[in-house]
Each structure stands twice: as C-alpha cells, then as structure tokens.
Write an enzyme that holds these catalytic residues in place. Structure first.
Site, PDB file in Angstrom:
ATOM      1  N   HIS A 186       0.823  -1.224   0.000  1.00 51.08           N
ATOM      2  CA  HIS A 186       0.000   0.000   0.000  1.00 51.08           C
ATOM      3  C   HIS A 186       0.853   1.268   0.000  1.00 51.08           C
ATOM      4  O   HIS A 186       0.611   2.198   0.787  1.00 51.08           O
ATOM      5  CB  HIS A 186      -0.952  -0.004   1.193  1.00 51.08           C
TER       6      HIS A 186
ATOM      7  N   HIS B  45      -6.449  -2.762  -5.169  1.00 48.49           N
ATOM      8  CA  HIS B  45      -6.130  -1.334  -5.129  1.00 48.49           C
ATOM      9  C   HIS B  45      -5.322  -0.889  -6.346  1.00 48.49           C
ATOM     10  O   HIS B  45      -5.405   0.281  -6.736  1.00 48.49           O
ATOM     11  CB  HIS B  45      -5.341  -0.998  -3.854  1.00 48.49           C
TER      12      HIS B  45
ATOM     13  N   HIS C  49      -5.238  -8.136   5.871  1.00 43.24           N
ATOM     14  CA  HIS C  49      -4.155  -7.349   6.459  1.00 43.24           C
ATOM     15  C   HIS C  49      -3.640  -7.897   7.779  1.00 43.24           C
ATOM     16  O   HIS C  49      -2.570  -7.489   8.228  1.00 43.24           O
ATOM     17  CB  HIS C  49      -4.611  -5.902   6.643  1.00 43.24           C
TER      18      HIS C  49
END
Length: 710
Positions: free
Chosen positions: A19, A125, A243
């Site tokens: 990320h 993402h 996560h």
C-alpha cells in the site's frame, strides 16, 4: 549479512499489501508506507534471496502519485539491480506467462543487470483500469523492474499458467491469480471455469506455489474464495488482501496444502487485526519441502488498540449516577490513552532492542485507537465528549490526532424499528468502523433494493459508479449511459409495427434484463474498452481549462459489440477452450460420481451453439494480448490440451517439432485437472524420446495426472 547460498535451495522473500502511497498527504504518516517497502527490499538484498514475491496491492491507489511511483522505483533500482547473477533458471515460455510489451523475464534481458527479480500480481487497489487497461505494475514491468504475472483477462474463464523456475535440483512452479471481484471469482470456480496448467514431465518434482489476492474469510455467502475450491496439488498458498499478519503457515487438512497470510506492511485501518506486529517471510524451498523464517518489520509505526465498556469497567463505576459526569469520564479516558501511548513506545523499543538504534532516539508517534461503549443502565446516562475534540488533546503525542477515540452505544431492540433521519441501525456504526472502506457497489445495491430502474440495467450501473468513485474514472458513468441507451435504441428500431403497437414498456424491460444477464455472466465487455479519447485541441491550457481527458467533449464513442441474447454466445476461441473439462469445483461437488464421458458430452453439447458466433468480441476482450488458445498458438507454443480418458475431436493442429521450438523454453503439455478422480494405472504418459531432447534442455515435462478431487 548475506546468507550462505545452498545450490539446491530457492530463497524467496514474501510480502503482500504494501500500500505505498497510503496517507501520503498526512503531515505525520506521509512517509510510512514507502519507508517500510524500502525496508522490505533492503531485507531482500542483505539476506541474499533469489527472488521477491509480492501478492498484490503494491500501491494504495489505482493511479499512484508521482511520489509513490518514484519511491518504489528508487527502492527497486537500489536493491534489485546489481552485478550478482541470478541463479534461477527460467523454464517457461515467457510469452505465455508475461503479456506485456516485453515477453521475457527481466533478469534475462541483456540490457539490464537484475540480481534479485521481483514477481508480482495485482490486487484490488492497483488493478488495471482506463484506456488500454493498464495498471501501475505494467509501468514497472516495461521499465524492467518487476515481472508482472497472474493476469486475468476474462473473469469468467480463468487460465492459470505457472512460471517454471529451477535452481540446482529444486524445481518451482509459481502460479498467480490477480484480484478479481470476490463474487465473480467465487462464481467462476463454482461453475468449473478455472483451469490450472501443469508441467507434463517431472510433474512430481515441482514445488507448486500459488499467490492470490482475495477475501480469505466469508463476509457474505459468495464474497470470498474458500480454500477447498483450490486444487489440492498445490503445496503452499500465499494469501494476499487480508491485512492481519498470520505469517505461520497453516495446513488445510481437507486439501493438504499450507496457507500463509503475511498481512500488510502498513496499517490502513485502526482495527485490532492491524495492531499485530507486521512481518515478512523468507521462504526456503528445497525439493518438495519448505521452511519459513519470519522477520519483523522495524519501520512500522507502533499501533495499540483497546476496547472498553464503561458500564463494566471498574474505573468508571458509579459515574452513571452522577450529574454532569462528562468531565470525570474524559479525565479517566485520558489516563487510559496515556497508558496506551506508553505501551506503544515500549513495544517499539522492545522491537529495536539489541540493535544499533540510538538509546536516546524517541520512538515515532504511535497510532492509538480506543473504542468506548457508553451504553448506560436504564435511568442513568454517560455524557461523553466530542470524539474529535477529545482526540485533539493528544496532538504531538499520537500520529492519528483526529480519531484516537471511537464512541458507540448498543441499540435496544425497540430502537431498531425507529426511522429517524440521522439514526443508524444497530451495528452499522461499528461495521463501518471495522471496515477500511465502504464499498460503493454495496450502497448502490441497497439503494436499488428500495426502488428499481426501468430503462438502465442495475448491475452495470453499479459497476460504473464503482469505477467512477474508486478508480477516478471520470467517463465511466457517461460511457455506461451512452452504451446502454444506444443499445436499447438500436433494438427498438428493429421492432416491427405489430410489436410497437403492443407497447414499448415490455420490450424496454426485456432489453434491460438481457443487458443485466450479459453483465452478470461476464459476456458484456466493460465500457472502458469501447472508449476513445480525442486528440487535445491546439491551444488547450490545462492549467486554466483543466485536464483534457476529464472533459466531457474529450471522449469519442466507439461502436460497441452486439449485446448477446438471453442464451448468450461465445467466440470461436472460447468454444475451443470449452472442450477441456474445468478444474475447479465446490466442496459439495467434490463427492460427485458423474462419469468423465458424461461430463465431456455435456460440455461439448453446451458449446455447440457457440460455433455460430464470430470472433470479433473475443478480440476486443483480449485487448491485444496473446490468447490462451491451445490449438492456434505460435510456433513456439509449449502447451497442448489433453484429455486422458476421452479426447473430444479438436481442431486440426500439427504438433510443433523440436526444430521449430524455442531453444530456451521447455516443451510442456497442459491438461485440465479433474478433482474427483484419482490417477488410473491405465492412463498412459506421453513419452519424449532421447532423440527429441537436445543438450540445451535442462528440463522436460511429462503429462499431468488428474487431481484427487472433483
């Protein structure tokens, strides 16, 4: 210090969900994500691994900022380029596993010195979108820094081809499945439309490793990928997207393989699962065995979370009966937060103990989250302070100074029926807090549950809104409306006078249902593939007039392919691929005893009408990439579809000879796995004579037997 290299051990540094770019506009946390990613890449260099495996969400945004892209490219160049030769021998046909501009693995490029290759799939993402259907990993691949694999061109027809690597006597088959919407991939596995390809020689010698990026746990009935849907010939699965760090491999007793969930390298939501110490792992594979060395990440900002209930906590006993108790509650909550800050600082010092860290160096500002349930007994009341005002009291002491505390109350049963304009149903506020982001498509579905559309199809509309909000696709809704209306108008113009006199409402409803069904089945192509951006006019000033690509007049409509009828249709290539039996089954189908002949007949019968459909829609869907067609490949095609028991009559294809094959890619054969049947002693292997194997063949493949499950 570099580790002693075992000539027969492949050492892989495994990391997921980096990320990079998360909270990069926050004045305190702006550098957290890329600093930790840089630590991961430094570990790969200092620990002398053979390769790095990333399982999705390298970037936090679909369109990463220049800073995020710069930091990732800088770290990759500093740690992965060098004069140290890569000891991995590449055995696959690169054109089959890499579909980018350069069809070869980066460490075999004569113009780049790659010492540690990085292999990565994309996540939810950093997935492809927009004109050309590119993603950030395509940019890194074309720059020679990353090997992007595991693409899924068609979500309803998935072909998983391995990257075959060898070091000494250890052979590795690396599989990858990039992120697909969870409901879609669940349905694709359930409908037997996933095929895993295996080397057809020395199959038993390969260690089978799969990297994927999906929901691991059942948020709803179909919004996840169950482990038992995966083939049981796998040895280890690297699970991205979740996560929480569960770095120790867990064995699935039903399938036999192990699952490792490394988790994210940066906390993107303030939930307990993110508070676990972040790790990466060095996976050492020797033959068919593996070992995992877990390494804690030291650049991660410390994070401590707690949850208390005022009515049950002795520190707040008796306050509910006191008038104007807000000040007392605030003071006692502040004491708890101070304790959490101290705990976070001690946690950071313990992680850095025994290293060269300066003793006088202050720990970074920690992340603190205190959840407080302030439901009071009947007839009493807890008065709590505004959460943001309370959080701002810790400015300079915590990194998240705006959301340190989260107050919530449990709703009583009668209160659930109230419909106040600002009241949330019981549990919704907590659910929003636990989720790192509210899904747009969920909101759209809830909206349409109360009302329905008469002309526009609902499912594509929700997808267009999702693209507009999540992917910053400014033309997604516009394209959807243009494409839907133009399709319906064309259909209405083809109606005869008799049907028109009957009324148009029923026909409009029929067209809408057809478009709904085609979208759900994955046959309707995404509207982004039908767009064309006009050339920017001369004299256009982006600073004054805005970016040209964001203007409504910048888009030009491209004629869309015809919408299939209610029964659907497939291209010629899809019909050829349907000859093979799919590999994925649900747990309920595993015990099925349907014969192989009956299944092959059913698949052939189902594919028969598709022969009348022309191939142009398929060409549009592939977006210029090489098709996974087992019968019409290039001369270097190293894949042959094979049916062990009952071979349907395929289109005529002359097998490639040794003279026409690539000198670097091994000849492999490909079969579709059958999960229900055990290998039969009568099944014959396709043998390759010694005369056919040249001296440059370090590896040859043998036919894959069928898996145990169906």
């Amino acid at each position: 210090m570099p580790q002693d290299s075992d000539p027969d051990t492949i050492r892989i540094l495994v990391s997921t969900d980096n990320h990079v770019g998360f909270e990069e506009r926050d004045p305190i946390r702006k550098d957290d994500s890329w600093r930790t990613f840089d630590e991961v890449m430094q570990l790969a260099r200092t620990r002398d691994v053979d390769m790095v495996l990333l399982a999705g969400d390298l970037f936090h945004d679909n369109r990463p900022s220049r800073k995020a892209m710069y930091q990732v490219m800088r770290s990759l160049r500093q740690n992965c380029l060098g004069m140290k030769p890569c000891e991995l021998e590449f055995l696959s046909d690169p054109a089959e596993v890499f579909e980018g501009a350069f069809a070869h693995v980066n460490y075999e490029d004569p113009d780049i010195n790659i010492s540690i290759p990085v292999f990565s799939i994309h996540g939810n993402h950093d997935d492809p979108s927009g004109d050309g259907h590119y993603c950030s990993l395509d940019l890194l691949q074309v720059a020679g820094l990353v090997n992007y694999f595991g693409r899924v061109p068609e979500a309803d027809n998935i072909h998983v081809k391995p990257i075959l690597l060898q070091k000494g006597k250890t052979k590795l088959a690396l599989y990858g499945i990039s992120n697909v919407r969870d409901e879609r991939i669940h349905r694709t596995f359930r409908d037997n439309k996933v095929r895993f390809y295996r080397p057809s020689q020395q199959k038993a010698d390969f260690f089978n490793l799969l990297a994927l990026h999906q929901n691991h746990y059942a948020h709803t009935a179909t919004s996840y990928l169950p482990e038992n849907m995966l083939p049981d010939f796998l040895d280890l699965v690297i699970w991205g997207h979740e996560h929480e760090c569960l770095i120790d491999p867990q064995r699935n007793p039903e399938t036999g393989f192990h699952v490792m969930q490394p988790g994210s390298s940066v906390a993107t939501s303030l939930v307990p699962g993110e508070a676990v110490t972040k790790h990466v792992a060095i996976l050492s594979i020797t033959g068919k065995t593996f070992e995992v060395e877990k390494i804690p990440l030291k650049t991660v900002r410390p994070f401590v979370t707690r949850e208390i209930t005022l009515a049950n906590d002795k520190r707040f006993r008796g306050l509910e009966k006191k008038q104007d108790n807000r000040q007392d509650i605030t003071k006692r909550l502040m004491v708890i937060v101070e304790e959490m800050i101290q705990e976070a600082n001690e946690k950071w010092r313990a992680l850095h103990g025994g290293t060269d860290v300066n003793e006088s160096e202050d720990p970074p500002l920690p992340l603190i989250r205190l959840k407080v349930e302030y439901t009071a007994p009947e007839g009493t009341k807890y008065e709590v302070e505004n959460p943001q005002r309370f959080s701002n009291r810790f400015a300079g002491k915590v990194a998240n100074q705006n959301d340190v505390v989260f107050f919530y109350r449990k709703k009583s049963a009668p209160a659930r029926k109230t419909k106040g304009p600002t009241e949330l149903p019981a549990g919704v506020a907590e659910a929003l807090e636990l989720s790192d982001a509210l899904k747009v498509d969920t909101l759209v579905q809830e909206f349409f549950a109360q009302q329905s559309l008469k002309i526009l199809p609902q499912a594509p509309f929700g997808d267009a809104v999702q693209q507009f909000v999540s992917k910053d696709d400014k033309h997604a809704v516009e394209l959807f409306v243009m494409d839907s209306l133009s399709t319906q108008v064309k259909g209405l113009l083809q109606l005869d006078d008799e049907k028109i006199n009957e009324g148009l409402d029923a026909h409009i409803e029929d067209f809408r249902k057809v478009m709904e069904k085609s979208f759900v089945s994955g046959q309707q192509k995404h509207a982004q593939r039908k767009r064309r951006i006009k050339e920017k006019p001369e004299g256009w000033d982006s600073d004054l007039d805005g970016h040209w690509i964001a203007q409504p007049q910048a888009i030009e409509e491209v004629p869309a392919s015809p919408v299939p009828g209610p029964s659907g249709s497939r291209s010629v290539d899809e019909e050829m691929l349907s000859i093979d039996e799919p590999v994925a089954q649900t747990a309920s189908k595993r015990a099925a005893t349907t014969s192989r002949a009956a299944r092959s007949t059913a698949v052939t019968r189902k594919a028969a009408p598709a022969a009348k459909k022309a191939a142009p829609p398929k060409k549009t869907a592939t977006r210029g990439r090489k098709k996974a067609d087992p019968f019409h490949g290039s001369e270097d095609e190293d894949v042959i579809m094979e049916d062990d028991e009952m071979d349907p009559e395929p289109p005529t294809r002359v097998p490639s000879t040794r003279a026409t094959r690539s000198s670097t890619a091994p000849k492999t054969r490909q079969t579709t796995l059958n999960f229900s049947q055990k290998p039969k002693p009568s099944q014959k292997a396709i043998e390759i004579s010694d005369d056919e194997i040249s001296d440059d063949d370090a590896f040859e493949s043998m036919p894959a037997t069928r898996s145990r499950r169906r």
